[in-house]
Design a protein around this motif. Structure first.
Motif, PDB file in Angstrom:
ATOM      1  N   LEU A 168       0.828  -1.206   0.000  1.00 41.20           N
ATOM      2  CA  LEU A 168       0.000   0.000   0.000  1.00 41.20           C
ATOM      3  C   LEU A 168       0.865   1.260   0.000  1.00 41.20           C
ATOM      4  O   LEU A 168       0.564   2.239  -0.691  1.00 41.20           O
ATOM      5  CB  LEU A 168      -0.940  -0.012   1.207  1.00 41.20           C
ATOM      6  CG  LEU A 168      -2.049  -1.073   1.164  1.00 41.20           C
ATOM      7  CD1 LEU A 168      -2.782  -1.147   2.502  1.00 41.20           C
ATOM      8  CD2 LEU A 168      -3.029  -0.800   0.035  1.00 41.20           C
ATOM      9  N   ARG A 169       1.948   1.236   0.758  1.00 38.13           N
ATOM     10  CA  ARG A 169       2.872   2.376   0.753  1.00 38.13           C
ATOM     11  C   ARG A 169       3.463   2.590  -0.640  1.00 38.13           C
ATOM     12  O   ARG A 169       3.591   3.728  -1.112  1.00 38.13           O
ATOM     13  CB  ARG A 169       4.008   2.135   1.746  1.00 38.13           C
ATOM     14  CG  ARG A 169       3.652   2.340   3.204  1.00 38.13           C
ATOM     15  CD  ARG A 169       4.816   1.927   4.073  1.00 38.13           C
ATOM     16  NE  ARG A 169       4.561   2.148   5.488  1.00 38.13           N
ATOM     17  CZ  ARG A 169       5.273   1.591   6.460  1.00 38.13           C
ATOM     18  NH1 ARG A 169       6.281   0.780   6.162  1.00 38.13           N
ATOM     19  NH2 ARG A 169       4.989   1.837   7.718  1.00 38.13           N
ATOM     20  N   TYR A 171       2.221   1.702  -3.565  1.00 39.54           N
ATOM     21  CA  TYR A 171       1.219   2.259  -4.474  1.00 39.54           C
ATOM     22  C   TYR A 171       1.008   3.746  -4.194  1.00 39.54           C
ATOM     23  O   TYR A 171       0.886   4.553  -5.126  1.00 39.54           O
ATOM     24  CB  TYR A 171      -0.111   1.517  -4.322  1.00 39.54           C
ATOM     25  CG  TYR A 171      -0.181   0.210  -5.075  1.00 39.54           C
ATOM     26  CD1 TYR A 171       0.034   0.161  -6.450  1.00 39.54           C
ATOM     27  CD2 TYR A 171      -0.484  -0.976  -4.413  1.00 39.54           C
ATOM     28  CE1 TYR A 171      -0.042  -1.034  -7.144  1.00 39.54           C
ATOM     29  CE2 TYR A 171      -0.563  -2.177  -5.104  1.00 39.54           C
ATOM     30  CZ  TYR A 171      -0.340  -2.200  -6.468  1.00 39.54           C
ATOM     31  OH  TYR A 171      -0.411  -3.380  -7.154  1.00 39.54           O
ATOM     32  N   LYS A 172       0.976   4.102  -2.924  1.00 40.87           N
ATOM     33  CA  LYS A 172       0.730   5.500  -2.555  1.00 40.87           C
ATOM     34  C   LYS A 172       1.841   6.422  -3.067  1.00 40.87           C
ATOM     35  O   LYS A 172       1.567   7.518  -3.566  1.00 40.87           O
ATOM     36  CB  LYS A 172       0.598   5.632  -1.031  1.00 40.87           C
ATOM     37  CG  LYS A 172       0.353   7.065  -0.548  1.00 40.87           C
ATOM     38  CD  LYS A 172       0.202   7.105   0.967  1.00 40.87           C
ATOM     39  CE  LYS A 172       0.168   8.540   1.490  1.00 40.87           C
ATOM     40  NZ  LYS A 172      -1.013   9.285   1.010  1.00 40.87           N
ATOM     41  N   ASN A 173       3.096   5.969  -2.941  1.00 41.47           N
ATOM     42  CA  ASN A 173       4.199   6.845  -3.359  1.00 41.47           C
ATOM     43  C   ASN A 173       4.676   6.573  -4.789  1.00 41.47           C
ATOM     44  O   ASN A 173       5.728   7.065  -5.208  1.00 41.47           O
ATOM     45  CB  ASN A 173       5.368   6.760  -2.368  1.00 41.47           C
ATOM     46  CG  ASN A 173       5.970   5.369  -2.280  1.00 41.47           C
ATOM     47  OD1 ASN A 173       5.927   4.585  -3.231  1.00 41.47           O
ATOM     48  ND2 ASN A 173       6.547   5.043  -1.123  1.00 41.47           N
ATOM     49  N   ASN A 174       3.898   5.768  -5.530  1.00 43.31           N
ATOM     50  CA  ASN A 174       4.168   5.515  -6.951  1.00 43.31           C
ATOM     51  C   ASN A 174       5.488   4.803  -7.218  1.00 43.31           C
ATOM     52  O   ASN A 174       6.084   4.965  -8.281  1.00 43.31           O
ATOM     53  CB  ASN A 174       4.137   6.830  -7.750  1.00 43.31           C
ATOM     54  CG  ASN A 174       2.728   7.270  -8.075  1.00 43.31           C
ATOM     55  OD1 ASN A 174       1.906   6.473  -8.505  1.00 43.31           O
ATOM     56  ND2 ASN A 174       2.443   8.540  -7.848  1.00 43.31           N
ATOM     57  N   ALA A 184      -2.892   4.363  -6.939  1.00 41.02           N
ATOM     58  CA  ALA A 184      -2.239   5.583  -6.456  1.00 41.02           C
ATOM     59  C   ALA A 184      -3.274   6.665  -6.159  1.00 41.02           C
ATOM     60  O   ALA A 184      -3.164   7.392  -5.162  1.00 41.02           O
ATOM     61  CB  ALA A 184      -1.227   6.079  -7.486  1.00 41.02           C
ATOM     62  N   LEU A 187      -5.160   5.784  -2.896  1.00 40.93           N
ATOM     63  CA  LEU A 187      -4.335   5.871  -1.688  1.00 40.93           C
ATOM     64  C   LEU A 187      -3.771   7.266  -1.423  1.00 40.93           C
ATOM     65  O   LEU A 187      -3.241   7.514  -0.339  1.00 40.93           O
ATOM     66  CB  LEU A 187      -3.185   4.866  -1.778  1.00 40.93           C
ATOM     67  CG  LEU A 187      -3.618   3.413  -1.562  1.00 40.93           C
ATOM     68  CD1 LEU A 187      -2.555   2.454  -2.058  1.00 40.93           C
ATOM     69  CD2 LEU A 187      -3.910   3.161  -0.092  1.00 40.93           C
ATOM     70  N   TYR A 188      -3.904   8.162  -2.378  1.00 36.96           N
ATOM     71  CA  TYR A 188      -3.322   9.500  -2.212  1.00 36.96           C
ATOM     72  C   TYR A 188      -3.754  10.181  -0.911  1.00 36.96           C
ATOM     73  O   TYR A 188      -2.914  10.726  -0.187  1.00 36.96           O
ATOM     74  CB  TYR A 188      -3.674  10.373  -3.423  1.00 36.96           C
ATOM     75  CG  TYR A 188      -3.133  11.775  -3.316  1.00 36.96           C
ATOM     76  CD1 TYR A 188      -1.780  12.037  -3.532  1.00 36.96           C
ATOM     77  CD2 TYR A 188      -3.975  12.842  -2.983  1.00 36.96           C
ATOM     78  CE1 TYR A 188      -1.279  13.327  -3.420  1.00 36.96           C
ATOM     79  CE2 TYR A 188      -3.480  14.127  -2.866  1.00 36.96           C
ATOM     80  CZ  TYR A 188      -2.132  14.365  -3.082  1.00 36.96           C
ATOM     81  OH  TYR A 188      -1.636  15.638  -2.958  1.00 36.96           O
ATOM     82  N   ILE A 190      -4.906   8.721   1.791  1.00 36.33           N
ATOM     83  CA  ILE A 190      -4.872   7.791   2.920  1.00 36.33           C
ATOM     84  C   ILE A 190      -3.607   8.019   3.745  1.00 36.33           C
ATOM     85  O   ILE A 190      -2.496   8.053   3.215  1.00 36.33           O
ATOM     86  CB  ILE A 190      -4.914   6.330   2.422  1.00 36.33           C
ATOM     87  CG1 ILE A 190      -6.145   6.087   1.559  1.00 36.33           C
ATOM     88  CG2 ILE A 190      -4.882   5.355   3.591  1.00 36.33           C
ATOM     89  CD1 ILE A 190      -7.453   6.243   2.268  1.00 36.33           C
ATOM     90  N   GLU A 192      -0.742   7.257   6.887  1.00 35.01           N
ATOM     91  CA  GLU A 192       0.041   6.092   7.307  1.00 35.01           C
ATOM     92  C   GLU A 192      -0.740   5.263   8.332  1.00 35.01           C
ATOM     93  O   GLU A 192      -0.728   4.029   8.280  1.00 35.01           O
ATOM     94  CB  GLU A 192       1.369   6.560   7.901  1.00 35.01           C
ATOM     95  CG  GLU A 192       2.320   5.442   8.282  1.00 35.01           C
ATOM     96  CD  GLU A 192       2.878   4.693   7.081  1.00 35.01           C
ATOM     97  OE1 GLU A 192       3.341   3.551   7.276  1.00 35.01           O
ATOM     98  OE2 GLU A 192       2.846   5.227   5.958  1.00 35.01           O
ATOM     99  N   ILE A 195      -3.372   3.286   6.461  1.00 31.82           N
ATOM    100  CA  ILE A 195      -2.760   2.153   5.765  1.00 31.82           C
ATOM    101  C   ILE A 195      -2.549   1.001   6.738  1.00 31.82           C
ATOM    102  O   ILE A 195      -2.843  -0.160   6.437  1.00 31.82           O
ATOM    103  CB  ILE A 195      -1.420   2.575   5.115  1.00 31.82           C
ATOM    104  CG1 ILE A 195      -1.685   3.384   3.849  1.00 31.82           C
ATOM    105  CG2 ILE A 195      -0.549   1.355   4.790  1.00 31.82           C
ATOM    106  CD1 ILE A 195      -0.441   3.931   3.186  1.00 31.82           C
TER     107      ILE A 195
END
Length: 206
Positions: A168-169, A171-174, A184, A187-188, A190, A192, A195
């Protein structure tokens, strides 16, 4: 407090050492299996050394593969082979394999039993917070109501909690490629903490 921090550091180092040893063992098995890769089981031996022979990983941040949709696994193996996903041991293991090899490996892995949910006392408050997030962002629309996944969408139920946090991290930070930008985007916003709660819930579902 200092002793608690030291304990956490020791646990983290133990996890990293376990993974490193598993990766080394997998690469040794890879060399041997390529020399005698007459069967599907021989080709899968290095994979199962890390991911678990019965579909459930015991290694930190290494996903369980049992019960994953075969098509999803095929695509992931293809992405590793073509280095569209960069995880060095996986990239090395997939080199030289044909498309049919990848499909056969994925079909075998998909038939392994789904992983058992995480045990222990359940924190109901965290579970409820995660359920609210899932409803808000419609995670259960793509991943199914039971989070079993389908086609090119992965199973989440019972997955390792630490791996879910890691994925998940990423995907969030690409830093992890998906089929599109949907993960992405979701999760933008969302945090920590959120998550962590999502991973906590999903790891405890059957």
């Amino acid at each position: 407090m200092k002793s608690l921090r030291n304990l956490r550091v020791l646990r983290a180092l133990r996890g990293e050492l376990t993974f490193a040893l598993s990766a080394v063992a997998a690469l040794v098995l890879l060399s041997a299996s390529r020399a005698h890769a007459d069967t599907l089981e021989a080709r899968l031996a290095p994979c199962l050394a890390c991911h678990g022979a019965k579909g459930q990983s015991a290694n930190p941040e290494v996903p369980s593969l049992g019960g994953q949709p075969a098509f999803y696994l095929t695509i992931q193996l293809l992405m590793f082979r073509e280095k569209l996903r960069v995880v060095e041991p996986m990239n090395q293991m997939m080199q030289g394999l044909r498309d049919d090899d990848l499909r056969n490996m994925a079909a075998y892995l998909a038939k392994l039993p789904p992983p058992e949910p995480a045990g222990g006392t359940v924190d109901s408050a965290r579970m409820e917070k995660a359920r609210a997030l899932i409803e808000q962002h419609r995670c259960n629309f793509c991943h199914n109501r039971d989070y079993s996944g389908e086609q090119n969408v992965p199973r989440l139920a019972g997955q390792r909690e630490d791996y879910l946090v890691k994925a998940l991290r990423e995907y969030k930070n690409n830093t992890r490629r998906g089929y599109d930008a949907s993960m992405a985007d979701v999760l933008y916003p969302i945090s920590e903490e959120q998550i962590s709660d999502l991973a906590y819930l999903l790891a405890r579902l059957r």
